[in-house]
Scaffold this active site. Sequence first.
Site, short mmCIF file in Angstrom:
data_model
loop_
_atom_site.label_atom_id
_atom_site.label_comp_id
_atom_site.label_asym_id
_atom_site.label_seq_id
_atom_site.Cartn_x
_atom_site.Cartn_y
_atom_site.Cartn_z
N HIS A 1 -5.99 4.46 -0.14
CA HIS A 1 -5.88 4.09 1.28
C HIS A 1 -5.80 5.28 2.22
O HIS A 1 -5.90 5.12 3.43
CB HIS A 1 -4.75 3.08 1.51
CG HIS A 1 -3.36 3.63 1.51
ND1 HIS A 1 -2.65 3.82 0.35
CD2 HIS A 1 -2.55 4.04 2.52
CE1 HIS A 1 -1.45 4.31 0.65
NE2 HIS A 1 -1.36 4.45 1.96
N HIS A 2 -5.63 6.51 1.68
CA HIS A 2 -5.67 7.70 2.56
C HIS A 2 -6.93 8.52 2.36
O HIS A 2 -7.03 9.63 2.87
CB HIS A 2 -4.42 8.56 2.35
CG HIS A 2 -3.22 7.97 3.01
ND1 HIS A 2 -3.07 7.89 4.38
CD2 HIS A 2 -2.11 7.38 2.48
CE1 HIS A 2 -1.91 7.30 4.66
NE2 HIS A 2 -1.31 6.97 3.53
N HIS B 1 0.82 -1.23 0.00
CA HIS B 1 0.00 0.00 0.00
C HIS B 1 0.85 1.27 0.00
O HIS B 1 0.45 2.28 -0.54
CB HIS B 1 -1.00 0.00 1.17
CG HIS B 1 -0.38 0.24 2.51
ND1 HIS B 1 0.33 -0.74 3.18
CD2 HIS B 1 -0.33 1.34 3.29
CE1 HIS B 1 0.77 -0.25 4.32
NE2 HIS B 1 0.39 1.02 4.41
N ASP B 2 2.04 1.22 0.61
CA ASP B 2 2.89 2.42 0.69
C ASP B 2 4.03 2.40 -0.33
O ASP B 2 4.99 3.17 -0.20
CB ASP B 2 3.48 2.55 2.10
CG ASP B 2 2.56 3.33 3.02
OD1 ASP B 2 1.65 4.02 2.51
OD2 ASP B 2 2.75 3.24 4.25
N ASP C 1 -3.89 0.05 8.40
CA ASP C 1 -2.79 1.02 8.36
C ASP C 1 -2.83 1.91 9.61
O ASP C 1 -1.81 2.12 10.28
CB ASP C 1 -2.96 1.88 7.08
CG ASP C 1 -1.77 2.77 6.80
OD1 ASP C 1 -0.68 2.52 7.35
OD2 ASP C 1 -1.94 3.73 6.02
N HIS D 1 2.10 9.91 -2.39
CA HIS D 1 2.55 8.50 -2.44
C HIS D 1 1.48 7.51 -2.91
O HIS D 1 1.82 6.55 -3.61
CB HIS D 1 3.25 8.07 -1.14
CG HIS D 1 2.35 7.71 0.00
ND1 HIS D 1 1.93 8.62 0.94
CD2 HIS D 1 1.78 6.53 0.35
CE1 HIS D 1 1.15 8.01 1.81
NE2 HIS D 1 1.05 6.74 1.48
N LYS E 1 5.93 5.41 -1.64
CA LYS E 1 6.92 6.17 -0.85
C LYS E 1 8.31 6.09 -1.47
O LYS E 1 9.18 6.89 -1.14
CB LYS E 1 6.93 5.68 0.60
CG LYS E 1 5.71 6.16 1.36
CD LYS E 1 5.83 5.86 2.84
CE LYS E 1 4.60 6.38 3.58
NZ LYS E 1 4.60 5.93 4.99
FE LIG Z 1 0.21 5.36 3.21
#
Ligand SMILES: [Fe+2]
Length: 355
Positions: free
Chosen positions: A265-266, A212-213, A294, A241, A216
């Site tokens: 996801h954010h 998911h990240d 998360d 990201h 980054k």
């Molecule tokens: Fe994230």
Amino acid sequence: MNSKATILVVDDEFGPRESFRMLLKDRYRVITAASGKEALAVVDTEGDEIDLILLDIRMPEEDGITVLQKIKSRNPEIEVAMVTAYASVETARNALKHGAIDYLIKPFDRDDVEEIVSRGIARRRKQRENKVTIQRLQVVNSTLQGEIEKAREDVREHFAGTVQALIAAIDAKDHYTAGHSERVASLTRYLGESCGIFDRELELLCQAAQVHDIGKIGISEAVLRKKGSLLEEEMEEMRMHPAIGAEILAPVNFLRDMIPAVLYHHERYDGTGYLQGIERDQIALYARIVAIADAIDAMGSDRPYREAMSPEQIWQSLYNGAGTQFDPELVEVALKLRLPYIQQRLTETYKQIKR
Ligand SMILES: [Fe+2]
């Protein structure tokens, strides 16, 4: 297998039995039997060698119809033509119903015999060929199945390897993210199962949670590793990201299904999240699940600007965020799950991290 086709003649009377034998012996291998019992013994020993049986209907011990049924139950592929001196349509129909190819009437006509015999043998030959074809196809099929399974396995390995490589890439760049991805994936698995997601869908969800990240990777180390709060422009960069993650996954066919979970996801349930500000079920379910996992993991981890929260504080925050930050139904699922094992699991995990 003999090169000549094999015919078994079954008749209790010597006369007709011999007439058939004399008529057929030059072109076929002919075996004779004087009763149903003898005939069945031949079927048992000769088995697949027999191509056609000429079977008398009127016999003293067992009648031809009974013998026909026994032959068919032993070896349904052997062709049987009935022979009768009493040509009644009913008898013939009865025989055909039990699998006989046709019937001959005594005294029989030579041409009729030849026609029925060659038809029966041709049908038997065709059956044999079909059987061989089916066996060949089964071999080809099972080989293909094996190859397909192997190809699937390769794709799965390739997939898992790619996901691991992506995770290693973020871990190397961002120490916070090291381990975070795996923990989010574990929490996501619990949540996903409790939401009734299983099998391949669950694997997809967990793999999406793992990466998911991934976006980054595209964020500068200065921003990623900054201790203390971020400036507005740094925040802007950080907020990119999810979109960067989606761009990383997009060109790879088998990673593409994970994009919604990564991209959204954010997002927040009330529409105040980033990047798109979408709300409620506009946000993909998998993204809503990953968002909760998360958040649980983020709250349970030490950050430069705060200590890790206790499990009780985490549950309280989730509860407070239901309907605003988080999907309230999923919060309910998470809160039901907390006892006993998630809480214990989290406590253990964080103990390990702090070590
Ligand atoms: Fe994230």
